[in-house]
Design an enzyme around this catalytic site. Structure first.
Site, PDB file in Angstrom:
ATOM      1  N   HIS A   1       0.841  -1.206   0.000  1.00 32.52           N
ATOM      2  CA  HIS A   1       0.000   0.000   0.000  1.00 32.52           C
ATOM      3  C   HIS A   1       0.873   1.251   0.000  1.00 32.52           C
ATOM      4  CE1 HIS A   1       1.089  -0.485   4.211  1.00 32.52           C
ATOM      5  NE2 HIS A   1       0.760   0.784   4.418  1.00 32.52           N
TER       6      HIS A   1
ATOM      7  N   HIS B   1       4.752   0.054   0.154  1.00 32.43           N
ATOM      8  CA  HIS B   1       5.538  -0.697   1.137  1.00 32.43           C
ATOM      9  C   HIS B   1       4.695  -1.809   1.746  1.00 32.43           C
ATOM     10  CE1 HIS B   1       3.595   2.641   3.262  1.00 32.43           C
ATOM     11  NE2 HIS B   1       3.552   1.847   4.316  1.00 32.43           N
TER      12      HIS B   1
ATOM     13  N   ASP C   1       0.577   5.067   1.847  1.00 36.74           N
ATOM     14  CA  ASP C   1      -0.167   5.507   3.037  1.00 36.74           C
ATOM     15  C   ASP C   1      -1.295   6.489   2.730  1.00 36.74           C
ATOM     16  OD1 ASP C   1       1.160   3.885   4.832  1.00 36.74           O
ATOM     17  OD2 ASP C   1       2.769   5.341   5.141  1.00 36.74           O
TER      18      ASP C   1
ATOM     19  N   ARG D   1       5.432   5.941  14.072  1.00 29.24           N
ATOM     20  CA  ARG D   1       5.186   6.385  12.692  1.00 29.24           C
ATOM     21  C   ARG D   1       4.577   7.782  12.654  1.00 29.24           C
ATOM     22  NH1 ARG D   1       1.211   3.967   7.975  1.00 29.24           N
ATOM     23  NH2 ARG D   1      -0.252   5.487   8.801  1.00 29.24           N
TER      24      ARG D   1
HETATM   25  C1  SIN Z   1       3.203   0.934   7.639  1.00 27.29           C
HETATM   26  O1  SIN Z   1       2.552   0.366   6.787  1.00 27.29           O
HETATM   27  O2  SIN Z   1       3.217   2.148   7.736  1.00 27.29           O
HETATM   28  C2  SIN Z   1       4.017   0.120   8.624  1.00 27.29           C
HETATM   29  C3  SIN Z   1       5.298  -0.339   8.049  1.00 27.29           C
HETATM   30  C4  SIN Z   1       6.106  -1.169   9.023  1.00 27.29           C
HETATM   31  O3  SIN Z   1       5.717  -1.291  10.194  1.00 27.29           O
HETATM   32  O4  SIN Z   1       7.131  -1.692   8.621  1.00 27.29           O
END
Ligand code: SIN
Length: 284
Positions: free
Chosen positions: A101, A260, A103, A275
């Site tokens: 995805h 990612h 973000d 995050r």
């Molecule tokens: C995310 O999708 O923002 C999380 C990525 C992660 O925890 O590696």
């Protein structure tokens, strides 16, 4: 390869990604910030090791790129509501971010970038994969590029959206370490062009991912064959890099030209990440 005076950049894969050394993210001057911006444009995701920053310093660094995007469904940290603590313990049966995805595609102005800081990492596993969406676009045939021009996809972040027979709320229930919240009036469905032009580099990138539900004006069933194919194509191993986290590592990725995927391969262990996402503009 770009020339830098204040940082060093070491690519980690052919497609995207570089480790940046020589800096402390808690103390960045304007010249260094400018070089970090150039590195982000060149490598799409950049990694920093051995950082020792407070939540306030992580937020301060993020604010130099734009306003902070607050997650509509997941509750932030008590003292820092703009920081999402992504925590997975042995009690959590589902993994946040465990699908390809970009973000907050479900927002009208999705996240420009994300800054993820590793606070606790498992002894093995828990890597994050990234993929280059410029390459995904540039490797399409002329015919398919023409077909995609003008096509839009609707992304849905609805808490009741069903994925694999379970709603998002069902999935959240399997993740007791992360609390959900009511999104209130925040818009969580948005239509975006399937091919977007990066506002800073001017390059075209495929803009699809796990939040895309269907093409605008088409049903889910009508959309699925092409949408599924594009999702598979855009995550080919040749377009990817993989980051092995250590405590104190930071990844900063550009959501406008990457996707990612957080791997869930550390049963019985705990992984804690902080995050912060930065608001972007309306994709065109
Ligand atoms: C995310 O999708 O923002 C999380 C990525 C992660 O925890 O590696």
């Amino acid at each position: 390869m770009p020339e830098f005076q204040h940082i060093e950049a070491k690519p980690v894969a052919g497609a995207l990604g570089a480790e940046i050394s020589g800096i402390d993210l808690g103390h960045i001057d304007e010249e260094t910030l400018d070089e970090i911006r150039r590195a982000l444009h060149e490598y799409l995701v950049i990694f920093f090791r051995g950082q020792d920053i407070t939540p306030a310093q992580q937020l301060a660094f993020a604010r130099r790129w734009g306003d902070i995007h607050v997650h509509p469904f997941i509750k932030g940290m008590d003292d820092y509501p703009e920081i999402l603590e992504i925590r997975k313990t042995p009690a959590d049966k589902s993994n946040f971010g465990g699908a390809w995805h970009s973000d907050q595609m479900f927002s009208p102005r999705p996240a420009m970038g994300t800054i993820l800081y590793a606070r606790q990492v498992p002894s093995k596993g828990g890597d994050t994969l990234f993929t280059n969406q410029y390459l995904a676009y540039e490797t399409l045939s002329d015919g398919l590029r023409e077909t995609l021009a003008g096509l839009r996809a609707v992304s849905v972040g609805d808490r009741f959206k069903s994925t694999g027979g379970r709603t998002r709320l069902d999935i959240h229930a399997e993740r007791p370490s992360m609390q959900v919240k009511d999104p209130g009036n925040v818009q969580t469905t948005a239509s975006h062009p399937v091919v977007r032009t990066h506002p800073e580099t001017g390059r075209k990138a495929l803009y699809i991912g796990g939040h895309c539900q269907h093409f605008d004006g088409l049903t889910d069933a009508e959309s699925a064959p092409l949408l599924d194919w594009l999702c598979q194509h855009s995550t080919k191993p040749e377009f990817q890099c993989r980051f092995r986290w250590e405590e104190g590592s930071v990844a900063f990725w550009d959501n406008r030209c990457t996707q990612h995927y957080a791997l869930d391969d550390y049963p019985g262990e705990t992984r804690v990440m902080h995050r912060v996402t930065i608001c972007g503009d309306t994709p065109v």
